[in-house]
Design an enzyme around this catalytic site. Structure first.
Site, PDB file in Angstrom:
ATOM      1  NE  ARG A 271      -4.338  -1.628   1.570  1.00 55.32           N
ATOM      2  CZ  ARG A 271      -4.631  -2.551   2.482  1.00 55.32           C
ATOM      3  NH1 ARG A 271      -3.999  -2.538   3.632  1.00 55.32           N
ATOM      4  NH2 ARG A 271      -5.555  -3.437   2.246  1.00 55.32           N
TER       5      ARG A 271
ATOM      6  CE  LYS B 258       1.114  14.178 -14.778  1.00 59.55           C
ATOM      7  NZ  LYS B 258       0.983  14.795 -16.113  1.00 59.55           N
TER       8      LYS B 258
ATOM      9  CD  GLU C 145       9.439  16.708 -21.920  1.00 55.91           C
ATOM     10  OE1 GLU C 145       8.866  17.724 -21.468  1.00 55.91           O
ATOM     11  OE2 GLU C 145       8.821  15.692 -22.322  1.00 55.91           O
TER      12      GLU C 145
ATOM     13  CE  LYS D  17       6.996  17.504 -13.643  1.00 56.77           C
ATOM     14  NZ  LYS D  17       7.091  16.351 -14.486  1.00 56.77           N
TER      15      LYS D  17
ATOM     16  CD  GLU E 124      -1.964  16.913 -16.246  1.00 54.58           C
ATOM     17  OE1 GLU E 124      -0.872  16.401 -15.953  1.00 54.58           O
ATOM     18  OE2 GLU E 124      -2.592  16.683 -17.279  1.00 54.58           O
TER      19      GLU E 124
ATOM     20  NE  ARG F 294       2.231  17.230 -12.934  1.00 55.78           N
ATOM     21  CZ  ARG F 294       2.749  16.353 -12.110  1.00 55.78           C
ATOM     22  NH1 ARG F 294       2.338  16.321 -10.845  1.00 55.78           N
ATOM     23  NH2 ARG F 294       3.674  15.509 -12.489  1.00 55.78           N
TER      24      ARG F 294
ATOM     25  CG  ASN G 178       0.279  17.451 -20.322  1.00 61.65           C
ATOM     26  OD1 ASN G 178       1.232  16.759 -19.995  1.00 61.65           O
ATOM     27  ND2 ASN G 178      -0.858  17.469 -19.644  1.00 61.65           N
TER      28      ASN G 178
ATOM     29  CG  HIS H 216       3.471  16.294 -23.746  1.00 61.61           C
ATOM     30  ND1 HIS H 216       4.277  17.409 -23.796  1.00 61.61           N
ATOM     31  CD2 HIS H 216       4.182  15.357 -23.044  1.00 61.61           C
ATOM     32  CE1 HIS H 216       5.410  17.171 -23.150  1.00 61.61           C
ATOM     33  NE2 HIS H 216       5.375  15.937 -22.687  1.00 61.61           N
TER      34      HIS H 216
ATOM     35  CG  HIS I   2       1.039  11.369 -25.763  1.00 61.64           C
ATOM     36  ND1 HIS I   2       0.359  11.712 -24.622  1.00 61.64           N
ATOM     37  CD2 HIS I   2       2.345  11.263 -25.395  1.00 61.64           C
ATOM     38  CE1 HIS I   2       1.217  11.817 -23.610  1.00 61.64           C
ATOM     39  NE2 HIS I   2       2.424  11.554 -24.056  1.00 61.64           N
TER      40      HIS I   2
ATOM     41  CG  HIS J 287       8.189  11.452 -24.406  1.00 59.76           C
ATOM     42  ND1 HIS J 287       6.866  11.522 -24.811  1.00 59.76           N
ATOM     43  CD2 HIS J 287       8.321  12.376 -23.419  1.00 59.76           C
ATOM     44  CE1 HIS J 287       6.232  12.440 -24.085  1.00 59.76           C
ATOM     45  NE2 HIS J 287       7.097  12.974 -23.235  1.00 59.76           N
TER      46      HIS J 287
HETATM   47  N1  GLY Z   1       5.429  15.422 -17.669  1.00 64.17           N
HETATM   48  C1  GLY Z   1       4.331  16.257 -17.319  1.00 64.17           C
HETATM   49  C2  GLY Z   1       3.987  16.223 -15.865  1.00 64.17           C
HETATM   50  O1  GLY Z   1       4.717  15.654 -15.071  1.00 64.17           O
HETATM   51  O2  GLY Z   1       2.977  16.746 -15.485  1.00 64.17           O
END
Ligand code: GLY
Length: 374
Positions: free
Chosen positions: A126, A148, A190, A232, A242, A246, A250, A253, A257, A271
């Site tokens: 957990r 993430k 990035e 970040k 997000e 946040r 993207n 992105h 994608h 990527h």
């Molecule tokens: N890579 C985008 C984020 O971490 O929100």
């Protein structure tokens, strides 16, 4: 530029889960002592990429020197590691190792090790503490920070996962000394993304110093990585899950994608390369919608091209035959799509990105068609 010895940034969340990002050349060799100071006696389990033998040896010696015992698992190469069967192996290995709730998982490698290791830590017993030790430029400036974690599903990339913040991020830029140039360029996409989103001053700095970053000049690299991590950290502190700002991370992105899915997420397109092309497409769409000047879009794209990043779909070697309609169709499967509406991050100029659910899809298709023309 003089090398910056050590920088520590804080990701401030709710006071109980705050953590540091330590950026220090050579810190991998001190990892054992650093962990001992912060976390004391713990059982350690390393989840590592296949390609990081030298870094794994450095980490293991540092842990042994600090008196830690540890076990580890090596993931298969590439995105295949972010799958249910491999995740099951990792969790089984952690349970076999008799980890307890005080154990510490260390994710060593690129984004795949971080995402996979972080998710395994999130769901085992957990939730276990984990430390990110990113060894690629892309993972140092993006995926290792912000919590993430996850794996891919047959339906799409990163569709299974959890927000689970690390307890520490250790960034040692010596790991970039052996990183292939192609991966440096992909990671740089990035970095410049943070400038495009909301820091025109950083973009000017990158225009002057980007080549040094790419050449791995210690000081320039440390500054670029620290500025990216600080950007970040600020965004994650403001919007961990997000719900708002946040989403700006993207930028490029939604396009990226769709391009990666068309290439089956294989080595044709990294990527970061897809993000570079996606950001050029986001600028072009913004120009076509009358939101951004053509001069700003051209300046942004020229910078990426000058440093060797692909900026057009036609730049992708062996890109499968497809159409703008098919690419927009793939964007509908993106997890950013809400209620059937696509989300794009668009631009009002360098440093001024915003979230749009009202992008003109006909103009998106025009931008895609132009980008595909050889
Ligand atoms: N890579 C985008 C984020 O971490 O929100």
């Amino acid at each position: 530029m003089a090398a910056v010895a050590s920088q520590s940034l804080r990701v401030s969340l709710d006071g109980t889960r705050d953590y540091d990002i330590l950026i220090e050349r050579g810190c991998l060799a001190r990892a054992g002592a650093l962990l001992k100071d912060r976390f004391g006696e713990r059982r350690i389990f390393i989840v590592r990429d296949a390609q990081v033998d030298a870094h794994a040896k450095a980490l293991e010696s540092a842990l042994s020197a600090a008196g830690y015992s540890f076990q580890s698992i090596t993931l298969p190469e590439g995105e295949d590691a972010k799958s249910w069967p491999v995740l099951q192996q990792t969790v089984n290995a952690m349970l076999e190792a008799r980890l307890d709730r005080k154990s510490l998982v260390v994710a060593l490698g690129g984004g795949v090790a971080g995402d996979h290791g972080g998710f395994a830590a999130a769901i085992t017993l957990r939730g276990l503490d984990y430390v990110q030790v990113p060894t690629t430029l892309l993972s140092q400036v993006d995926s290792s920070v912000g919590g993430k974690t996850g794996i891919n599903a047959p339906q799409g990339k990163n569709l299974v996962g959890a927000f689970h913040q690390p307890v520490l991020v250790l960034i040692d830029n010596t790991t970039l000394d052996t990183l292939p140039d192609r991966h440096m360029r992909a990671g740089y996409a990035e970095i410049v993304k943070y400038a495009f989103i909301r820091d025109a001053g950083f973009f000017e700095w990158l225009e002057a110093n980007g080549a040094k970053v790419m050449a791995r000049d210690d000081g320039a690299l440390a500054h670029a990585v620290a500025t990216s991590c600080a950007a970040k950290a600020a965004v994650v502190a403001a919007d961990e899950r997000e719900g708002g700002v946040r989403a700006l991370l993207n930028f490029g992105h939604t396009f990226a994608h769709a391009l990666e899915a068309t290439c089956n997420y294989d080595r044709r397109l990294l990527h970061g390369e897809a993000v570079a092309i996606g950001m050029a497409l986001a600028f072009d769409t913004s120009v076509r919608m009358g939101l951004c000047t053509a001069a700003d879009a051209a300046r942004a794209t020229a910078h990426m091209q000058r440093l060797g990043m692909p900026t057009r779909i036609a730049d992708i070697k062996d890109f499968p035959a497809t159409t703008p309609d098919a690419l927009v169709g793939l964007m509908g499967h993106d997890k950013k799509a809400i209620g059937g509406k696509l989300t794009f991050i668009l631009s009002r100029g360098i440093g001024h990105a915003f979230v749009s659910r009202e992008a003109d899809i006909a103009l998106v298709k025009e931008a895609l068609a132009a980008s595909m023309r050889t």
